[in-house]
Enzyme design. Structure first.
Site, PDB file in Angstrom:
ATOM      1  N   SER A  21      39.432  44.182  37.969  1.00 19.23           N
ATOM      2  CA  SER A  21      40.185  44.737  36.838  1.00 19.23           C
ATOM      3  C   SER A  21      39.411  44.715  35.518  1.00 19.23           C
ATOM      4  CB  SER A  21      41.526  44.009  36.671  1.00 19.23           C
ATOM      5  OG  SER A  21      42.331  44.190  37.818  1.00 19.23           O
TER       6      SER A  21
ATOM      7  N   TRP B 141      32.485  52.989  43.752  1.00 21.77           N
ATOM      8  CA  TRP B 141      33.363  54.161  43.904  1.00 21.77           C
ATOM      9  C   TRP B 141      34.336  54.015  45.067  1.00 21.77           C
ATOM     10  CZ3 TRP B 141      29.967  59.220  43.161  1.00 21.77           C
ATOM     11  CH2 TRP B 141      29.361  59.168  41.903  1.00 21.77           C
ATOM     12  N   LYS B 142      34.114  52.998  45.895  1.00 18.35           N
ATOM     13  CA  LYS B 142      34.970  52.787  47.073  1.00 18.35           C
ATOM     14  C   LYS B 142      35.065  54.086  47.893  1.00 18.35           C
ATOM     15  CE  LYS B 142      37.142  49.045  44.662  1.00 18.35           C
ATOM     16  NZ  LYS B 142      38.251  48.123  44.570  1.00 18.35           N
TER      17      LYS B 142
ATOM     18  N   HIS C 216      32.274  42.553  50.218  1.00 18.23           N
ATOM     19  CA  HIS C 216      33.372  42.913  49.310  1.00 18.23           C
ATOM     20  C   HIS C 216      34.692  42.460  49.945  1.00 18.23           C
ATOM     21  CE1 HIS C 216      36.244  45.240  46.996  1.00 18.23           C
ATOM     22  NE2 HIS C 216      35.292  45.341  46.074  1.00 18.23           N
TER      23      HIS C 216
ATOM     24  N   GLU D  66      34.292  37.751  42.343  1.00 17.46           N
ATOM     25  CA  GLU D  66      35.418  38.685  42.329  1.00 17.46           C
ATOM     26  C   GLU D  66      36.641  38.007  42.936  1.00 17.46           C
ATOM     27  OE1 GLU D  66      34.393  43.063  42.023  1.00 17.46           O
ATOM     28  OE2 GLU D  66      34.451  42.594  44.148  1.00 17.46           O
TER      29      GLU D  66
HETATM   30  P1  PGA Z   1      38.699  47.101  40.280  1.00 13.71           P
HETATM   31  O1  PGA Z   1      37.799  46.832  41.574  1.00 13.71           O
HETATM   32  O2  PGA Z   1      37.775  47.180  39.111  1.00 13.71           O
HETATM   33  O3  PGA Z   1      39.392  48.381  40.569  1.00 13.71           O
HETATM   34  O4  PGA Z   1      39.647  45.930  40.182  1.00 13.71           O
HETATM   35  C1  PGA Z   1      36.741  45.919  41.515  1.00 13.71           C
HETATM   36  C2  PGA Z   1      36.059  45.838  42.844  1.00 13.71           C
HETATM   37  O5  PGA Z   1      36.687  46.062  43.872  1.00 13.71           O
HETATM   38  O6  PGA Z   1      34.871  45.540  42.907  1.00 13.71           O
END
Ligand code: PGA
Length: 253
Positions: A210, A7-8, A92, A162
């Protein structure tokens, strides 16, 4: 198959966090073959963990690299444990961009393992180059995070590939299924070289960057991902529900 929503720094309001959590929970209950984890802002954590249920696991987005008290603004692994966090992200790219190093990530993983919280270790290159230097960067990130541990500890970790260029609203594009597959093989190879082939097969390697309802299935069928770390789409229950549905269908297929 594991589906982790990151969720950041959202939502802003506690009420909205609870609503999002309940909607995510309803999705998790529908697709029982998928293990759902919501990795939420630490401030929302206590309200969400109170929503008694077992279908959806909760995690935090980061913990401090040491137990020292003099770390203004940080959350300790011990605190995360005492509030009931089962997972936590380490490394991250958005934190690495703020100065977190491979050594910090390593220390965080050590503390998380001590507290029996499952570390989701993010690795990934900032950009790709024609000579493949980016491979050494990813190799170093993986090696630092896993070296000098017991095989049992390494098998508890989740590695999230990632690529930084594929993450968030500034993403150039998502990785192709082939790029994902190659990197998962590469990461598994690194683990196998440091431990054994058998140990390496047990480590869950997921993809993030993404991921959406339109590409998730090819990352499974062609990309070989064992799960996903999803940012933006995890904040939109409608799209996240479709994503989960596509994922569930692709596992069955
Ligand atoms: P995103 O983020 O799906 O919005 O690209 C992925 C992440 O930061 O883990």
């Amino acid at each position: 198959m594991i589906l982790i929503g990151n969720w950041k720094m959202a939502p802003e309001k506690e009420r909205d966090a609870v609503t999002l959590f309940k909607k995510t929970l309803a999705i998790a209950r529908t697709y029982k073959k998928i293990h759902f984890v919501s990795v939420v802002p630490s401030l929302h954590f206590p309200s969400l963990v109170k929503q008694k249920q077992t279908t959806l696991s909760l995690g935090l987005q980061s913990v401090a690299s040491s137990d020292a008290i003099a770390q203004t603004g940080r959350i300790g692994a011990g605190m995360a444990k005492s509030y009931g966090a089962r997972y936590a992200i380490a490394g991250h790219s958005e934190r690495r961009a703020q100065g977190e190093t491979d050594d910090d990530v390593r220390d965080q993983v050590t503390l998380l393992l001590q507290k029996k919280i499952i570390p989701i270790v993010c690795v990934g290159e900032k950009e790709r180059d024609a000579h493949g230097w980016y491979l050494s960067m990813v190799k170093e990130q993986v090696e630092k995070a896993i070296k000098d541990r017991t095989a049992a500890q390494v098998k508890q970790m989740i590695i999230a590939y990632e690529p930084v260029w594929a993450i968030g609203s500034a993403a150039v594009r998502e990785a192709t299924a082939l790029e994902c597959r190659e990197m998962i093989i590469f990461i598994r190879r690194i683990i196998a070289d440091m431990y054994t082939e058998k140990d390496a097969q047990k480590v869950v390697i997921i993809y993030g960057g993404s991921v959406d309802e339109n590409n998730v299935d090819t990352f499974v069928t062609e990309g070989g991902a064992q799960g996903f770390l999803v940012g933006r789409v995890s904040l939109d229950p409608r799209r996240f529900g479709v994503l989960a549905k596509r994922l569930a269908t692709s596992i069955k297929a």
